[in-house]
Design a protein around this motif. Sequence first.
Motif, mmCIF file in Angstrom:
data_model
loop_
_atom_site.group_PDB
_atom_site.id
_atom_site.type_symbol
_atom_site.label_atom_id
_atom_site.label_comp_id
_atom_site.label_asym_id
_atom_site.label_seq_id
_atom_site.Cartn_x
_atom_site.Cartn_y
_atom_site.Cartn_z
ATOM 1 N N UNK A 117 0.752 -1.053 -0.161
ATOM 2 C CA UNK A 117 -0.228 0.115 -0.059
ATOM 3 C C UNK A 117 0.842 1.208 0.075
ATOM 4 N N UNK A 118 0.730 2.131 -1.048
ATOM 5 C CA UNK A 118 1.612 3.154 -1.295
ATOM 6 C C UNK A 118 1.004 4.628 -1.383
ATOM 7 N N UNK A 119 1.419 5.600 -0.755
ATOM 8 C CA UNK A 119 0.761 6.887 -0.815
ATOM 9 C C UNK A 119 2.005 7.782 -1.438
ATOM 10 N N UNK A 120 1.504 8.461 -2.489
ATOM 11 C CA UNK A 120 2.487 9.423 -3.332
ATOM 12 C C UNK A 120 2.241 10.824 -2.762
ATOM 13 N N UNK A 121 2.776 11.522 -2.346
ATOM 14 C CA UNK A 121 2.486 12.995 -2.014
ATOM 15 C C UNK A 121 3.340 14.125 -2.820
ATOM 16 N N UNK A 122 2.647 14.800 -3.533
ATOM 17 C CA UNK A 122 3.306 15.632 -4.332
ATOM 18 C C UNK A 122 3.400 17.081 -3.756
ATOM 19 N N UNK A 123 4.725 17.422 -3.358
ATOM 20 C CA UNK A 123 4.892 18.872 -2.656
ATOM 21 C C UNK A 123 5.536 19.650 -3.584
ATOM 22 N N UNK A 124 5.522 19.510 -4.865
ATOM 23 C CA UNK A 124 6.301 20.552 -5.811
ATOM 24 C C UNK A 124 5.206 21.051 -6.520
ATOM 25 N N UNK A 125 5.257 22.612 -6.552
ATOM 26 C CA UNK A 125 4.245 23.391 -7.050
ATOM 27 C C UNK A 125 4.022 23.060 -8.766
ATOM 28 N N UNK A 126 5.173 22.351 -9.156
ATOM 29 C CA UNK A 126 5.097 22.059 -10.522
ATOM 30 C C UNK A 126 4.090 21.005 -10.694
ATOM 31 N N UNK A 127 3.536 20.322 -9.664
ATOM 32 C CA UNK A 127 2.490 19.254 -9.678
ATOM 33 C C UNK A 127 2.806 18.032 -10.976
ATOM 34 N N UNK A 128 3.921 17.959 -11.194
ATOM 35 C CA UNK A 128 4.376 16.859 -12.126
ATOM 36 C C UNK A 128 3.935 15.481 -11.624
ATOM 37 N N UNK A 129 4.058 15.307 -10.500
ATOM 38 C CA UNK A 129 3.932 13.724 -9.965
ATOM 39 C C UNK A 129 2.272 13.728 -9.923
ATOM 40 N N UNK A 130 1.519 14.710 -9.612
ATOM 41 C CA UNK A 130 0.157 14.410 -9.819
ATOM 42 C C UNK A 130 -0.364 14.273 -11.120
ATOM 43 N N UNK A 131 0.088 14.899 -12.124
ATOM 44 C CA UNK A 131 -0.346 14.727 -13.571
ATOM 45 C C UNK A 131 0.156 13.459 -13.986
ATOM 46 N N UNK A 132 1.400 13.069 -13.548
ATOM 47 C CA UNK A 132 2.055 11.921 -13.956
ATOM 48 C C UNK A 132 1.388 10.687 -13.777
ATOM 49 N N UNK A 133 0.448 10.581 -12.566
ATOM 50 C CA UNK A 133 -0.485 9.190 -12.471
ATOM 51 C C UNK A 133 -1.574 9.629 -12.977
ATOM 52 N N UNK A 134 -1.838 10.483 -13.860
ATOM 53 C CA UNK A 134 -3.101 10.662 -14.608
ATOM 54 C C UNK A 134 -4.241 11.408 -13.922
ATOM 55 N N UNK A 135 -3.910 12.201 -12.864
ATOM 56 C CA UNK A 135 -4.846 12.856 -12.078
ATOM 57 C C UNK A 135 -4.906 14.237 -12.896
ATOM 58 N N UNK A 136 -6.162 14.840 -13.061
ATOM 59 C CA UNK A 136 -6.187 16.205 -13.805
ATOM 60 C C UNK A 136 -6.205 17.087 -12.719
#
Length: 255
Positions: free
Chosen positions: A33-52
């Motif tokens: 079970x994994x939680x990925x936290x995106x703390x970068x204002x560029x939000x590339x980790x967020x978009x990189x897993x397919x979240x709009x």
Amino acid sequence: MGITIAIVNQKGGVGKTTTAINLGTALAESGKMVLLIDTDPQVNATSGVGVDVEKLEASLYDLYTQGKDILQVLYPTSIENLHLLPGSSDLSGIEVELLHEAGRETRLKNILTAVQDAYDFILIDCPPSLGLLTVNALVAAQRVIVPVQCEYYALEGLSRLMKTLDLVKKEINPALDVEGILLTMHDARTKLSGEVVKETRKFFGDRVYHTQISRDVRISEAPSYGQPISVYARRSKGADAYNKLAKELIAHVHQ
């Protein structure tokens, strides 16, 4: 309680976000079970897993500034076992907004206490700086993964980062330790890559992962489709490398 790992390097373009996404996916695909936290204002980790990003109702920014319940800000991804705490471009101003707030360095650590037991791994993708967002990640984490690009000046930046990590460990988070140094964008055809690998292993020994992430055009293409490499190109050398890294990390943790 799960292990929290900050993926850190003050230098941009070394593979922090790529590692956060693809290591997180590989761990999730292995049954963790994994939680990925995106703390970068560029939000590339967020978009990189397919979240709009444009459709998000809440993000990490709201947890920092409005005290929202973290359970209201966790999002599923298309990867089974992988959840996301998304970032926001609003995080770019967080340093100023929290300037006079007490305990501002421990905000993320306090936020995560409610969900720490629900995950085997919590991976924090950090911005390319050593500002407040990264300090919060280092205070919340028990371990650090440092991606290092196989290029000139790599070791110079790495030595500065190690001094910063030692300072945070001494002053704020005694539990912090380096989980591993990850050599990225390795190109076996160039002499420079070989020299960086040799020097890094010479100075940091067994802190350097055996797994190396080679240059792979598929890894570069995957984010534009909002997919981790194992989804975009499962048989690629990049997908294979991150699967090996996940196994190496799990073995380290069990030790």
